[in-house]
Design an enzyme around this catalytic site. Sequence first.
Site, PDB file in Angstrom:
ATOM      1  N   HIS A  19     -65.883  30.009  -6.246  1.00  0.00           N
ATOM      2  CA  HIS A  19     -66.429  31.370  -6.310  1.00  0.00           C
ATOM      3  C   HIS A  19     -65.592  32.283  -7.207  1.00  0.00           C
ATOM      4  O   HIS A  19     -66.131  33.152  -7.900  1.00  0.00           O
ATOM      5  CB  HIS A  19     -66.591  31.933  -4.892  1.00  0.00           C
ATOM      6  CG  HIS A  19     -67.628  31.176  -4.105  1.00  0.00           C
ATOM      7  ND1 HIS A  19     -67.502  30.893  -2.760  1.00  0.00           N
ATOM      8  CD2 HIS A  19     -68.799  30.610  -4.485  1.00  0.00           C
ATOM      9  CE1 HIS A  19     -68.567  30.200  -2.358  1.00  0.00           C
ATOM     10  NE2 HIS A  19     -69.353  30.009  -3.389  1.00  0.00           N
ATOM     11  N   SER A 102     -72.330  31.827  -3.226  1.00  0.00           N
ATOM     12  CA  SER A 102     -72.601  32.086  -4.646  1.00  0.00           C
ATOM     13  C   SER A 102     -73.654  33.178  -4.843  1.00  0.00           C
ATOM     14  O   SER A 102     -73.474  34.059  -5.687  1.00  0.00           O
ATOM     15  CB  SER A 102     -73.012  30.796  -5.354  1.00  0.00           C
ATOM     16  OG  SER A 102     -74.061  30.157  -4.667  1.00  0.00           O
ATOM     17  N   ASP A 166     -74.690  23.606  -8.250  1.00  0.00           N
ATOM     18  CA  ASP A 166     -73.756  23.339  -7.148  1.00  0.00           C
ATOM     19  C   ASP A 166     -74.446  22.475  -6.086  1.00  0.00           C
ATOM     20  O   ASP A 166     -74.675  22.920  -4.954  1.00  0.00           O
ATOM     21  CB  ASP A 166     -73.331  24.707  -6.566  1.00  0.00           C
ATOM     22  CG  ASP A 166     -72.307  24.583  -5.463  1.00  0.00           C
ATOM     23  OD1 ASP A 166     -71.656  23.524  -5.365  1.00  0.00           O
ATOM     24  OD2 ASP A 166     -72.147  25.558  -4.697  1.00  0.00           O
TER      25      ASP A 166
HETATM   26  C1  LIG Z   1     -73.239  22.961  -1.841  1.00  0.00           C
HETATM   27  S1  LIG Z   1     -74.629  23.824  -1.222  1.00  0.00           S
HETATM   28  C2  LIG Z   1     -74.640  25.279  -2.196  1.00  0.00           C
HETATM   29  C3  LIG Z   1     -73.581  26.281  -1.880  1.00  0.00           C
HETATM   30  C4  LIG Z   1     -73.743  27.599  -2.590  1.00  0.00           C
HETATM   31  N1  LIG Z   1     -74.010  27.419  -4.001  1.00  0.00           N
HETATM   32  C5  LIG Z   1     -72.529  28.474  -2.438  1.00  0.00           C
HETATM   33  O1  LIG Z   1     -71.616  28.412  -3.274  1.00  0.00           O
HETATM   34  O2  LIG Z   1     -72.505  29.296  -1.504  1.00  0.00           O
HETATM   35  C6  LIG Z   1     -75.975  22.932  -1.880  1.00  0.00           C
HETATM   36  C7  LIG Z   1     -77.349  23.488  -1.515  1.00  0.00           C
HETATM   37  O3  LIG Z   1     -78.301  22.847  -2.351  1.00  0.00           O
HETATM   38  C8  LIG Z   1     -79.499  22.633  -1.626  1.00  0.00           C
HETATM   39  N2  LIG Z   1     -80.214  21.561  -2.312  1.00  0.00           N
HETATM   40  C9  LIG Z   1     -79.912  20.253  -2.366  1.00  0.00           C
HETATM   41  N3  LIG Z   1     -80.776  19.590  -3.165  1.00  0.00           N
HETATM   42  C10 LIG Z   1     -81.636  20.532  -3.643  1.00  0.00           C
HETATM   43  C11 LIG Z   1     -82.732  20.493  -4.549  1.00  0.00           C
HETATM   44  N4  LIG Z   1     -83.111  19.362  -5.136  1.00  0.00           N
HETATM   45  N5  LIG Z   1     -83.360  21.645  -4.838  1.00  0.00           N
HETATM   46  C12 LIG Z   1     -82.983  22.825  -4.262  1.00  0.00           C
HETATM   47  N6  LIG Z   1     -81.957  22.913  -3.396  1.00  0.00           N
HETATM   48  C13 LIG Z   1     -81.283  21.790  -3.098  1.00  0.00           C
HETATM   49  C14 LIG Z   1     -79.041  22.302  -0.221  1.00  0.00           C
HETATM   50  O4  LIG Z   1     -80.062  22.637   0.710  1.00  0.00           O
HETATM   51  C15 LIG Z   1     -77.789  23.184  -0.093  1.00  0.00           C
HETATM   52  O5  LIG Z   1     -78.129  24.379   0.575  1.00  0.00           O
END
Ligand SMILES: C[S@@+](CC[C@H](N)C(=O)[O-])C[C@H]1O[C@@H](n2cnc3c(N)ncnc32)[C@H](O)[C@@H]1O
Length: 281
Positions: A19, A102, A166
């Site tokens: 972040h 994020s 991410d």
């Molecule tokens: C590591 S977390 C993200 C954390 C966030 N970016 C943060 O920094 O606060 C990954 C997220 O991606 C979502 N996700 C996984 N595969 C996905 C896809 N193909 N399309 C959309 N979202 C997806 C999951 O549900 C999860 O909530």
Amino acid sequence: MLSYQHTYHAGNFADVLKHIILGDVLAGLQAKDKPLFILDAFASRGLYDLNAEEALKTHEFETGIAKVWPFRHERSPQGVHRWFNAITSHNPEGGFNLYPGSTALLHHMQRESDRLVACDLHPQEFDGLRSAFRSSRGFSLLKRDAFEAIKGLVPPKEKRGLIFIDPSYEIKDEYAQVAKVVSQAYRRFATGVYVIWYPLLPAERHLVLLKALKNSGIRKIMRVELDCKDGFPDLQMFGSGLLIINPPWHAQQAIKSSLDWVGNKLTEGKGEKHLSWLVPE
Ligand SMILES: C[S@@+](CC[C@H](N)C(=O)[O-])C[C@H]1O[C@@H](n2cnc3c(N)ncnc32)[C@H](O)[C@@H]1O
């Protein structure tokens, strides 16, 4: 299909680095007074309650935000200072109980002229996004596949953009999938700034991602990594990294200062910091 929920991990040592560096990159882009498109492709719920059952089950935030919080009033690099301010603005009563992920961080930094899009496919995470934020003309929340959104939303009309990638890397094939989608998006939007997060795990699958991007023909890829060595023995993940394609010139010194600060504070100087060009200009 999707089972990963970031609430279990929110505010951990990897989130702190992720972040702060993400903020540095966005601030570098905002040094120019021109509208920006910002895509948070894997948003999760955007804002995390560290008092929630999930967060208290793992206590992972103790490896990250809780470790650096005592230093918030000390002199720190601008990116760190900005990140502490974002946390403070979400916690008017003090502390860091509501940890900005994020989406919250990007929204906090978004200027009037910028356009932010946040996607998540997980029903619960998407509901979380919808209850944490109100969408508006400049801020869209989409229950949409991230890989498809990345391809579909570039090049943006603003012609300047930050694409944050991410994934949860639940499926081992995702490292190759990320390299593929970034290569496809880059062909259509080569001036875009892409920030890709990856974990350091014993299986070292991130090397697939690094190798594929190295051989993709894409130039100017910065690699920022923190190996915490045996700093967090209870966790499988021992470090994390970010690949930044086309890092804004203004952000490069800030990224170095943030990495130094985070590495020193999180690992008491024992971790290994790595900043280099995976592919130079
Ligand atoms: C590591 S977390 C993200 C954390 C966030 N970016 C943060 O920094 O606060 C990954 C997220 O991606 C979502 N996700 C996984 N595969 C996905 C896809 N193909 N399309 C959309 N979202 C997806 C999951 O549900 C999860 O909530």
